[in-house]
Design an enzyme around this catalytic site. Structure first.
Site, mmCIF file in Angstrom:
data_model
loop_
_atom_site.group_PDB
_atom_site.id
_atom_site.type_symbol
_atom_site.label_atom_id
_atom_site.label_comp_id
_atom_site.label_asym_id
_atom_site.label_seq_id
_atom_site.Cartn_x
_atom_site.Cartn_y
_atom_site.Cartn_z
ATOM 1 N N HIS A 236 0.782 -1.198 0.049
ATOM 2 C CA HIS A 236 -0.029 0.170 -0.112
ATOM 3 C C HIS A 236 0.924 1.259 0.024
ATOM 4 C CE1 HIS A 236 -2.885 2.974 1.345
ATOM 5 N NE2 HIS A 236 -4.066 1.915 1.077
ATOM 6 N N ARG A 256 -6.716 10.561 0.014
ATOM 7 C CA ARG A 256 -6.354 11.033 -1.245
ATOM 8 C C ARG A 256 -7.874 11.266 -2.102
ATOM 9 N NH1 ARG A 256 -2.954 6.564 -3.222
ATOM 10 N NH2 ARG A 256 -3.372 5.668 -1.045
#
Lengths: 605, 248
Positions: A236, A256
């Site tokens: 990740h 994000r």
């Protein structure tokens, strides 16, 4: 000879995260007797840590979404290594599985017209993730748990399975021990569902909890089942990097999705520099458009920060390696900047990302509403796992089923964020139903005590080493550091060959490791037993990664940095050979039916 | 950084004593890191329950310097510098070993609370409509990670051992989340009064101050439930009417 308690079920589910709970509920609904084994307490499994959401094409926020788009997104994200049947079923069934959670009491965030709200996430074309702030996994596991406790399921808390038991080829039960007393429990059952999650603890920097030691992968392998795609491990892109004790803890992609941006030490949004060809038409080419996308503008394309996880992780790695990293070896993830665009930005961030706010405040003394976070890649998920039939989730061994992270196929070479929680629900349900059907149709299981006694004796061996044997902790730490360094985010032939040698040496040491104390709640002993699984999955990952001489999805090779079309046609299978050594096989990917191929083509634009 | 002394409760089934360990403390470390370091170096069989190490699973509850805390979220630099740190298991539950307690009672209690029962769906496709404003309150309660620290500090359980009669703050929050769920149709008020003994809570708010998820347990969950119980069963006007009509 070790004593053990005998327990009988029609279906035994091993693992009590999202997939295991959903499987147990599905099996119980058919009227069979179900046992659910949890390595920890009920409700504490790794699903609880999932943050961003569950992907399902409900179209509540953008009605252009449909299962066809979700299917195409999943296949593109997986670089077409996916089991297309699973990708099809997943996209079709996920919406019903989410709505079912609402009927069981889940409280998702809402749209203005009162429906389940959906958010943007990497690789998903439209806002698709049903969520509850950044604690979606907790909502999901609690909903399933609170529903399951009223379904007549026998729950075995803090019980760890050490071996599957077979009658010929067929799996008919499992040998396990309970943590509290260290007593053995012999389960006999008409069918077994593995839902044990992943392997993150094979690596040093990971977002995974201690339970993630590849138990299901290893149990299935030793029972003769096929593992596939083991080279595809997801790093990740955004884990915490500082302070050291929290290194690896996940920072949700939702940051994000809500407008957070990645910058290097020069303040540059480096993700704009490297947008892969097959995503160019869907990706914003300027900051303004990217911002509009995160705020729900349907005419805007997504910012490059929301490209797939494999790609973003490698870009971060590149920035750090080339000297443009943050002080502690990461890059900056900045959500605080949105105050330039939104009134009351601090309140907005705390509402949308409450656990991220607390996590950084409490563990790193950083207020994310004013200060950028430092982040870097962390081992998060394995796409590979036990090979299953797409419809029934049965493995290559009769009576053995698998669902969730320990099963392979849905995600191909790279998983899209949000597709895991929906995976658990869709395939947990299917595994539970088909396992119940199998158990009903097959003769009653016959369990020979001999294999169970041998498993118990082997498990007790670490107590009986003479002299002053090495403790298992050091071996486990060394394994984790070795895998991180030699089989991590960037791989190459020589290092992986070295890893195989080191694995052989570690296996030898593990066989002589010893533990002190008694069998009651003894973590040293548990670590010694988990180590066996970790060594098995580490070897499988390394061998598969050596075999795939190209870079694709989560698997990146420095010595073969490009995709190679010749490798696009097969999955790599790992299975136990007749001589007990690990064997590899290249298994052709079956051709996709025309109707699914047509969807891929229509969604390419 | 310097070495710090940890006094850790060791023993089985309630019998035990503090054992001293010294270990290095480095920047950003949490108490659980220290426990793991001690486990890996000199006490391989030191029993501790933990999972996520990120404050999300609620497994590593303990009493640190006498305060109810998650070990994974308690930073060493928030404890008094240069002083020994004591770590004990939760005291309101039966002891198993070292820092581990038997919390299974909580799981039994939860089963006794009537399950979620939604009204029929609002839309033909089987879905419901709820406004965000109407679920905010329930979402606060659903943040609970079931660490049981609120149960540990509740004097009704800890000092008076009313585990057979009283469900404790965790399950009053659970009941509140169900009672205030916009879709739920079940009635749990009589159970709360008669079987779950909500009246035992005298609002000392210890649970609220212990909650690592900062759920305002007393004000938002327990007091409104108490009010509902009072409205239902102790309304003086209704009582008078019932009396005059000769009903119970």
């Amino acid at each position: 000879m070790a004593d053990f308690e005998r327990v009988e079920h029609d279906v035994l589910v091993i693992g009590a995260g999202g997939a295991g709970l959903r499987a147990a509920i599905a099996a119980a609904a058919t009227g069979v007797r179900v046992g659910l084994v949890c390595k920890s307490l009920l409700g504490k499994a790794h699903t609880v840590m999932a943050e961003g959401g569950a992907a399902a094409a409900m179209g509540n926020v953008d009605d252009r979404d449909s299962w066809r788009v979700h299917f195409a997104d999943t296949m593109r994200g997986g670089q077409y290594m996916n089991n297309w049947r699973m990708a099809e079923l997943h996209a079709q069934e996920a919406p019903d599985r989410i709505r079912e959670l609402e009927a069981w009491g889940a409280v998702f965030d809402r749209t203005p017209d009162g429906r389940i709200l959906q958010r943007n996430f990497g690789g998903h074309r439209y806002p698709r993730l049903a969520h509850v702030g950044d604690r979606t996994g907790l909502e999901m596991i609690r909903t399933l748990q609170d529903h399951a406790i009223h379904q007549g399921i026998d729950v075995h808390m803090e019980v760890t399975v050490i071996q599957l038991l077979q009658d010929g080829e067929r799996v008919v039960g499992a040998m396990a021990y309970d943590r509290e007393r260290g007593r053995f429990r012999l389960f006999s059952s008409g069918a077994v569902v593995l839902a044990t999650g992943g392997i993150g603890r094979a690596f040093d920097i990971t977002s995974n909890s201690w339970e993630y030691t590849g138990d299901g992968h290893s149990l299935a392998y030793h029972a003769g089942a096929d593992l596939i795609d083991m080279e595809f491990v997801q790093f990740h892109p955004t884990g915490m990097v500082w302070p050291p004790s929290v290194r690896g803890i996940l920072v949700t992609e939702g940051v994000r999705g809500e407008g957070g941006v990645l910058r290097n030490s020069e303040g540059k949004r480096f993700m704009f520099d490297d947008i892969p060809e097959n995503y160019r038409s869907q990706t914003a080419d300027n900051e303004e458009e990217g911002w509009r996308y995160t705020q729900g503008d349907k005419s805007a394309r997504r910012p490059p920060e929301l490209l797939t996880r494999d790609h973003v992780a490698r870009c971060i790695q590149r920035e750090v390696r080339e000297g443009r990293g943050s002080p502690h070896g990461g890059v900056y993830l900045d959500i605080a900047w949105i105050k330039e665009r939104l009134p009351k930005a601090a309140e907005h961030i705390k509402k949308k990302l409450p656990s991220m706010y607390h996590q950084f405040m409490q563990l790193a003394n950083i207020d994310i509403t004013t200060t950028p976070m430092e982040v870097g890649p962390t081992t998060h998920y394995i796409m590979g796992g036990i090979r299953v039939d797409g419809d029934s989730q049965m493995t290559s061994v009769p009576g053995l089923f698998a669902a969730g992270e320990c099963a392979a196929g849905l995600h191909g070479a790279n998983r899209l964020g949000g597709n895991s929680l929906s995976d658990l629900l869709v395939f947990g349900k299917r595994a539970g139903e088909y396992a119940a059907q199998f158990a009903r149709e097959q003769p009653a299981p016959r369990v020979e005590a001999g294999a169970a006694e041998a498993a118990a004796a082997s498990a007790l061996a670490p107590f009986e080493r003479d002299g002053s044997p090495e403790a298992p902790y050091a071996i486990q730490h060394e394994l984790q550091r070795m895998m991180q360094d030699l089989v991590g985010i960037v791989r190459q032939e020589g290092e992986m060959q070295q890893a195989l040698d080191r694995l052989a040496a570690l296996s030898e040491r593990a066989q002589h490791a010893g533990v002190h104390g008694n069998r009651e709640y003894n973590p040293g002993w548990h670590t010694a037993l988990d180590l066996r699984h970790l060594l098995t999955v580490s070897e499988a990952i390394t061998l598969a990664a050596l075999e795939r001489k190209e870079s694709r999805g989560g698997h990146f090779r420095d010595d073969y940095p490009d995709k190679d079309a010749a490798y696009a046609t097969f999955n790599i299978v790992v299975r136990r050979g007749a001589d007990g050594t690990m064997q590899l096989e290249r298994r052709p990917i079956p051709p996709m039916p025309d109707d699914l191929q047509a969807i891929i083509e229509e969604q390419k634009s | 950084m310097a070495s710090t002394t940890f006094k850790i409760w060791r023993g089985e089934r309630g019998q035990g004593a503090f054992t001293d360990y010294a270990t290095e403390v480095t920047e950003g470390m949490v108490v659980l890191d220290a426990v793991h370091q001690i486990q890996a170096s000199e006490a391989g069989d030191l029993a501790v329950r933990w999972n996520c190490k990120a404050g999300k699973c609620g497994s590593c509850s303990a009493e640190i310097n006498g305060r109810p805390k998650l070990m994974c979220m308690t930073r060493m630099d928030e404890l008094p510098a240069g002083e020994a740190v004591t770590i004990e298991p939760m005291r309101a539950f039966p002891h198993v070993r070292d820092l581990v307690t038997d919390v299974s009672w909580n799981y039994e209690v939860k089963k006794k609370i009537k399950k979620f029962t939604p009204r029929p769906p609002d839309a033909p496709d089987g879905t419901w409509r709820m406004a965000q404003a109407d679920v905010d309150r329930v979402q606060e309660f659903r943040k609970c990670i079931e660490c049981y620290l609120c149960q540990d500090v509740c004097h009704v359980l800890r000092d008076h051992h009313k585990h057979d009669e009283f469900i404790g703050p965790r399950f009053l929050v659970y009941a509140a989340a169900l009672e205030m769920h916009p879709l739920d149709t079940e009635d749990r008020l009589r159970d709360l009064k008669d079987n779950h003994s909500i009246g035992y809570c005298n609002i000392t708010k210890c649970c609220t101050s212990a909650c690592p998820e900062h759920i305002t347990i007393t004000d938002n969950a327990i007091i409104p439930l108490k009010e509902r119980v009072v409205d239902e069963f102790y309304d003086p006007v209704v009582k008078l009417v019932r009396l005059l009509r000769g009903k119970k």
